[in-house]
Design a protein around this motif. Structure first.
Motif, mmCIF file in Angstrom:
data_model
loop_
_atom_site.group_PDB
_atom_site.id
_atom_site.type_symbol
_atom_site.label_atom_id
_atom_site.label_comp_id
_atom_site.label_asym_id
_atom_site.label_seq_id
_atom_site.Cartn_x
_atom_site.Cartn_y
_atom_site.Cartn_z
ATOM 1 N N ILE A 1 8.061 1.003 8.435
ATOM 2 C CA ILE A 1 8.854 1.910 7.605
ATOM 3 C C ILE A 1 9.319 1.155 6.365
ATOM 4 O O ILE A 1 9.967 0.114 6.477
ATOM 5 N N THR A 2 9.006 1.678 5.186
ATOM 6 C CA THR A 2 9.355 0.942 3.976
ATOM 7 C C THR A 2 9.326 1.839 2.752
ATOM 8 O O THR A 2 8.757 2.936 2.774
ATOM 9 N N HIS A 3 9.970 1.362 1.669
ATOM 10 C CA HIS A 3 9.788 1.993 0.354
ATOM 11 C C HIS A 3 9.019 1.065 -0.571
ATOM 12 O O HIS A 3 8.770 1.394 -1.724
ATOM 13 N N ASP A 4 8.633 -0.113 -0.049
ATOM 14 C CA ASP A 4 7.973 -1.139 -0.853
ATOM 15 C C ASP A 4 6.463 -0.996 -0.742
ATOM 16 O O ASP A 4 5.839 -1.429 0.219
ATOM 17 N N LEU A 5 5.858 -0.394 -1.756
ATOM 18 C CA LEU A 5 4.410 -0.180 -1.729
ATOM 19 C C LEU A 5 3.638 -1.491 -1.842
ATOM 20 O O LEU A 5 2.486 -1.578 -1.407
ATOM 21 N N TRP B 1 -6.229 6.560 5.010
ATOM 22 C CA TRP B 1 -6.438 5.122 5.022
ATOM 23 C C TRP B 1 -5.794 4.501 3.781
ATOM 24 O O TRP B 1 -5.756 5.134 2.719
ATOM 25 N N SER B 2 -5.299 3.289 3.911
ATOM 26 C CA SER B 2 -4.517 2.654 2.838
ATOM 27 C C SER B 2 -5.267 2.643 1.517
ATOM 28 O O SER B 2 -4.720 3.020 0.473
ATOM 29 N N ASP B 3 -6.514 2.198 1.531
ATOM 30 C CA ASP B 3 -7.292 2.119 0.285
ATOM 31 C C ASP B 3 -7.413 3.484 -0.376
ATOM 32 O O ASP B 3 -7.309 3.608 -1.599
ATOM 33 N N ASP B 4 -7.627 4.517 0.428
ATOM 34 C CA ASP B 4 -7.797 5.863 -0.130
ATOM 35 C C ASP B 4 -6.516 6.359 -0.788
ATOM 36 O O ASP B 4 -6.547 6.934 -1.884
ATOM 37 N N VAL B 5 -5.386 6.147 -0.109
ATOM 38 C CA VAL B 5 -4.112 6.638 -0.650
ATOM 39 C C VAL B 5 -3.701 5.845 -1.887
ATOM 40 O O VAL B 5 -3.245 6.421 -2.884
ATOM 41 N N LEU B 6 -3.875 4.523 -1.851
ATOM 42 C CA LEU B 6 -3.445 3.691 -2.983
ATOM 43 C C LEU B 6 -4.346 3.865 -4.199
ATOM 44 O O LEU B 6 -3.873 3.828 -5.335
ATOM 45 N N ASP B 7 -5.629 4.055 -3.977
ATOM 46 C CA ASP B 7 -6.567 4.152 -5.105
ATOM 47 C C ASP B 7 -6.749 5.581 -5.612
ATOM 48 O O ASP B 7 -6.991 5.782 -6.810
ATOM 49 N N ASN B 8 -6.637 6.556 -4.714
ATOM 50 C CA ASN B 8 -6.858 7.956 -5.116
ATOM 51 C C ASN B 8 -5.801 8.867 -4.502
ATOM 52 O O ASN B 8 -6.112 9.717 -3.644
ATOM 53 N N PRO B 9 -4.536 8.695 -4.891
ATOM 54 C CA PRO B 9 -3.483 9.551 -4.333
ATOM 55 C C PRO B 9 -3.684 11.002 -4.740
ATOM 56 O O PRO B 9 -3.994 11.297 -5.895
ATOM 57 N N LEU C 1 5.122 7.892 -7.122
ATOM 58 C CA LEU C 1 5.517 6.619 -6.500
ATOM 59 C C LEU C 1 4.704 5.460 -7.066
ATOM 60 O O LEU C 1 5.247 4.408 -7.411
ATOM 61 N N LEU C 2 3.408 5.640 -7.141
ATOM 62 C CA LEU C 2 2.523 4.570 -7.603
ATOM 63 C C LEU C 2 2.694 4.288 -9.091
ATOM 64 O O LEU C 2 2.557 3.147 -9.529
ATOM 65 N N ARG C 3 3.008 5.317 -9.878
ATOM 66 C CA ARG C 3 3.247 5.099 -11.307
ATOM 67 C C ARG C 3 4.491 4.242 -11.541
ATOM 68 O O ARG C 3 4.563 3.493 -12.505
ATOM 69 N N CYS C 4 5.473 4.373 -10.658
ATOM 70 C CA CYS C 4 6.726 3.626 -10.811
ATOM 71 C C CYS C 4 6.612 2.185 -10.332
ATOM 72 O O CYS C 4 7.541 1.392 -10.522
ATOM 73 N N LEU C 5 5.491 1.836 -9.692
ATOM 74 C CA LEU C 5 5.333 0.494 -9.124
ATOM 75 C C LEU C 5 4.758 -0.459 -10.163
ATOM 76 O O LEU C 5 3.617 -0.295 -10.602
ATOM 77 N N PRO C 6 5.555 -1.473 -10.603
ATOM 78 C CA PRO C 6 4.996 -2.458 -11.541
ATOM 79 C C PRO C 6 4.009 -3.376 -10.825
ATOM 80 O O PRO C 6 4.284 -3.871 -9.730
ATOM 81 N N ILE C 7 2.851 -3.589 -11.430
ATOM 82 C CA ILE C 7 1.798 -4.388 -10.791
ATOM 83 C C ILE C 7 1.359 -5.497 -11.738
ATOM 84 O O ILE C 7 1.066 -5.248 -12.909
ATOM 85 N N LEU C 8 1.339 -6.729 -11.238
ATOM 86 C CA LEU C 8 0.812 -7.857 -12.002
ATOM 87 C C LEU C 8 -0.635 -8.078 -11.581
ATOM 88 O O LEU C 8 -0.934 -8.320 -10.413
#
Length: 546
Positions: free
Chosen positions: A481-485, A508-516, A524-531
């Protein structure tokens, strides 16, 4: 073009605690309107260094600098009365946990009014109008009705907005924000940071942002200072520091950034035994009953169905208040469903006999969000770990002691920790003890409720790797359980996304993260800063789609 006169100039700042130097002669400057990030692990001295600027240090800790110039005045020459005038009006501070910095016995309105009474000549009516306008500016609706409420009546995100409003009311030239978004979900974190920096830009304030989250500060800070064990080891513009980190410690911090795990063996997981299964679960909370009126009902969870298989990690993701922790409590037996069913290995728990219920309680363990509050402060670590084994009839004292030593070794702690109390451990060590307690009886299912939310990035990575290694060894199913993607992509095989009590997306994780697919997941994914790693070894902030 000439550089502007620094708003803040710090030269050779030292902070001492019990004859030990905890901040070792750091020097830096800050320009007007600049956003400077100070990063480092817990214990690096970043918070003590910044709090020493306004002499907000704990008893027994002292600071000294060759020079400490803010807005043309020497801060070290100010007496207590001058410091009180400076705090708030000249330098404001947004604290890490607003619940501990807001007075629980005073209404929000009174607390916001205090600073205006102390630092302005406004009338009571003018102060009230300014407070309401600021609360509305920070995104709190119906602000006038909120003035009479107490801090415990607000959510974490709302309390942080109140803290920002309290600081911005006095329009300080410098704001020190100490981990302002650590315990907030990604949506609220994004909103709070955008709000704070838009307000500071409006008022022309400079910002010192204290954090351990390099991804977050990379998005908002123009310059980064890196501290390790009281020393300033590197500082540069955000883009240059990330693209070409010079110090080994900076590189180590960057290496701790989330890295997606290899894709799971889907066929193996699909054929594995289903350990728990929820079907059309609803959980309702009844409000207070009033005269001649029925009690209101809040639907916390609505029609949720999913299962978790042996050896699988399923991440339950969502903003605060989405119902994810409520589901965890239901599975652990802390709550009852209003409707729907919970099954353990194909047997309904709601209709179970005493033997099955006892088995389920033994086989289902929980890792709490805050191990400091879940570990008994009066017990040694050895006693905490041995306690679950006291119910095992087949184990004598010697066998229990042997198992305690085994599990301590499995979580990376040695025998030296057996006779320590929880307060003598670091946050990461306490979380390792909490994990050891959860696995000590070889459970079939573990609920990990935000197990890394308050940990540094390097410690977080260690804990997540430990969980995955133990799962590979024991084969337990895990609901994460988390809010940390960022944490999710390191450990999860599947992802379930919840919004306002409803399961809006799963896969599956890859499907949700790559093609929400769902707009909420996309947000949610737009708000996540990614380096993003660069070919030559550095990092670059990945631009998010509009």
């Amino acid at each position: 073009m000439n550089n502007p006169t620094p708003l803040l100039q710090v030269t050779n700042l030292r902070v001492n605690a019990a004859e030990r130097e905890v901040v070792k002669g750091i020097s830096f400057s800050l320009a007007p309107r600049e956003v400077l990030a100070v990063v480092g692990e817990s214990g690096s001295g970043k918070t003590l260094a910044m709090r020493s600027l306004i002499k907000l240090l704990p008893t027994g800790i002292t600071s000294l600098a060759d020079s400490l110039i803010f807005d043309g005045q020497d801060l070290q020459q100010l007496d207590q009365e001058q410091l009180r005038s400076l705090r708030g009006a000249g330098i404001g501070m947004v604290f890490q946990e607003p619940m501990t910095s807001l007075n629980p016995a005073m209404t929000i309105g009174r607390q916001l009014d205090e600073g205006l009474v102390l630092h302005t000549q406004l009338t009571e009516r003018e102060r009230r109008g300014k407070i309401i306008a600021m609360l509305e500016r920070v995104g709190l609706t119906d602000a006038a009705s909120l003035l009479g409420r107490f801090p415990h009546e607000f959510s974490g995100g709302m309390r942080q907005r109140v803290m920002i409003a309290a600081v911005m009311l006095l329009e300080p030239k410098l704001i020190i924000a100490d981990e302002p978004t650590t315990a907030l979900d990604v949506l609220v974190q994004h909103e709070v940071m955008e709000l704070m920096l838009s307000l500071t830009a409006e008022k022309g304030s400079a910002v010192i942002l204290i954090s351990h989250d390099l991804s977050m500060v990379a998005r908002y800070a123009s310059r980064i200072m890196v501290m390790e064990q009281g020393e300033l080891v590197e500082q540069n513009s955000s883009q240059r520091l990330l693209a070409a980190p010079q110090h080994p410690y900076t590189r180590r911090l960057l290496e701790a950034l989330p890295v997606r795990q290899t894709a799971p063996d889907r066929q193996r997981l699909l054929t594995a035994e289903s350990v728990i299964a929820l079907t059309d679960v609803e959980i309702n909370y009844s409000g207070h009953k009033r005269w001649f009126r029925p009690a209101s009902v809040t639907k916390a969870v609505q029609g949720v169905s999913f299962n978790v298989r042996a050896g699988e990690t399923v991440a339950l993701v969502g903003a605060s208040g989405s119902g994810k922790t409520t589901i965890g409590k239901l599975i652990a037996g802390m709550l009852k469903a209003s409707s729907g069913t919970l099954a353990f290995r194909g047997h309904l728990v709601s209709n179970a006999d005493k033997k099955l219920l006892a088995t389920w309680r033994r086989e289902c363990q929980m890792i709490q969000q805050d191990p400091f509050s879940s570990l008994d402060p009066r017990m040694f670590i050895a006693q905490i770990l041995e306690e679950p084994l006291l119910l095992v009839d087949t184990m004598n004292r010697r066998a229990r002691e042997q198992r305690v030593r085994e599990v301590l070794d499995e979580v990376g702690l040695g025998e030296m920790f057996l006779t320590r109390y929880p307060h003598q451990l670091s946050g990461g060590q306490r979380q390792r003890v909490a994990i050891a307690r959860a696995i000590i009886r070889h459970p079939a299912f573990i609920i990990a409720d935000e197990p890394t939310s308050a940990l540094d990035m390097t410690v977080q990575k260690q804990i997540l790797q430990l969980l995955k290694r133990l799962q590979n060894h024991y084969g337990f199913a895990c609901l994460f359980i988390t809010h940390d993607l960022g944490a999710v992509e390191q450990v999860a095989d599947r992802i379930l996304v919840m919004e306002k009590g409803v399961l809006v997306e799963s896969g599956w994780s890859d499907d949700v993260l790559d093609n929400p697919r769902h707009p909420y997941t996309q947000r949610l994914l737009r708000c996540l800063p990614i380096l993003k790693p660069l070919d030559h070894g550095g990092y670059q902030l990945q631009q998010q789609p509009a």
